[in-house]
Design a protein around this motif. Structure first.
Motif, PDB file in Angstrom:
ATOM      1  N   GLY A  94       0.790  -1.228   0.000  1.00 13.33           N
ATOM      2  CA  GLY A  94       0.000   0.000   0.000  1.00 13.33           C
ATOM      3  C   GLY A  94       0.821   1.277   0.000  1.00 13.33           C
ATOM      4  N   HIS A  95       1.997   1.255  -0.613  1.00 16.19           N
ATOM      5  CA  HIS A  95       2.800   2.466  -0.715  1.00 16.19           C
ATOM      6  C   HIS A  95       3.483   2.530  -2.079  1.00 16.19           C
ATOM      7  N   ILE A  96       4.193   3.607  -2.310  1.00 10.65           N
ATOM      8  CA  ILE A  96       4.895   3.825  -3.567  1.00 10.65           C
ATOM      9  C   ILE A  96       6.380   3.564  -3.339  1.00 10.65           C
ATOM     10  N   ASP A  97       6.953   2.665  -4.134  1.00 14.34           N
ATOM     11  CA  ASP A  97       8.393   2.426  -4.099  1.00 14.34           C
ATOM     12  C   ASP A  97       9.056   3.409  -5.048  1.00 14.34           C
ATOM     13  N   VAL A  98      10.109   4.071  -4.577  1.00  8.00           N
ATOM     14  CA  VAL A  98      10.832   5.043  -5.384  1.00  8.00           C
ATOM     15  C   VAL A  98      12.293   4.601  -5.471  1.00  8.00           C
ATOM     16  N   LYS A 103      29.350   3.865 -12.577  1.00 10.99           N
ATOM     17  CA  LYS A 103      28.197   3.023 -12.294  1.00 10.99           C
ATOM     18  C   LYS A 103      27.186   3.858 -11.501  1.00 10.99           C
ATOM     19  N   PRO A 104      25.888   3.754 -11.814  1.00 12.33           N
ATOM     20  CA  PRO A 104      24.901   4.564 -11.087  1.00 12.33           C
ATOM     21  C   PRO A 104      24.850   4.233  -9.591  1.00 12.33           C
ATOM     22  N   THR A 105      24.669   5.262  -8.795  1.00 11.57           N
ATOM     23  CA  THR A 105      24.385   5.119  -7.375  1.00 11.57           C
ATOM     24  C   THR A 105      22.872   5.063  -7.239  1.00 11.57           C
ATOM     25  N   VAL A 106      22.358   4.149  -6.419  1.00 13.71           N
ATOM     26  CA  VAL A 106      20.910   3.967  -6.288  1.00 13.71           C
ATOM     27  C   VAL A 106      20.494   4.172  -4.837  1.00 13.71           C
ATOM     28  N   LEU A 107      19.453   4.976  -4.640  1.00  7.78           N
ATOM     29  CA  LEU A 107      18.847   5.175  -3.322  1.00  7.78           C
ATOM     30  C   LEU A 107      17.414   4.651  -3.382  1.00  7.78           C
ATOM     31  N   LEU A 108      17.050   3.783  -2.456  1.00  6.92           N
ATOM     32  CA  LEU A 108      15.685   3.261  -2.386  1.00  6.92           C
ATOM     33  C   LEU A 108      14.891   4.110  -1.404  1.00  6.92           C
ATOM     34  N   GLN A 109      13.684   4.514  -1.834  1.00  7.85           N
ATOM     35  CA  GLN A 109      12.834   5.364  -1.014  1.00  7.85           C
ATOM     36  C   GLN A 109      11.415   4.807  -1.017  1.00  7.85           C
TER      37      GLN A 109
END
Length: 65
Positions: free
Chosen positions: A32-36, A47-53
């Motif tokens: 029930g939420h939005i993964d960003v 190489k891309p740096t990734v942040l999960l929100q």
């Protein structure tokens, strides 16, 4: 929900001097939420740096906020 490309704005601490900043938004039905997923690069060859929100919908009846 879609991919958003950061075009302009006031950079956050994480974005300073980074390039190719992209945000991918996905509705997580089970939770029930939005993964960003926020990705960025220090230079074109890095190489891309990734942040999960995570984001939530605070006005569920109209999904307006």
């Amino acid at each position: 929900m879609g991919r958003w490309y950061v075009q302009a704005g006031i950079p956050t601490y994480f974005e300073r001097e980074m390039i190719n900043c992209i945000e991918d938004y996905t509705w997580n039905e089970a939770k029930g939420h939005i993964d960003v997923v926020f990705s960025m690069q220090a230079n074109p060859k890095a190489k891309p740096t990734v942040l999960l929100q995570r984001a939530t919908v605070s006005n569920a009846p109209t999904n307006s906020r």
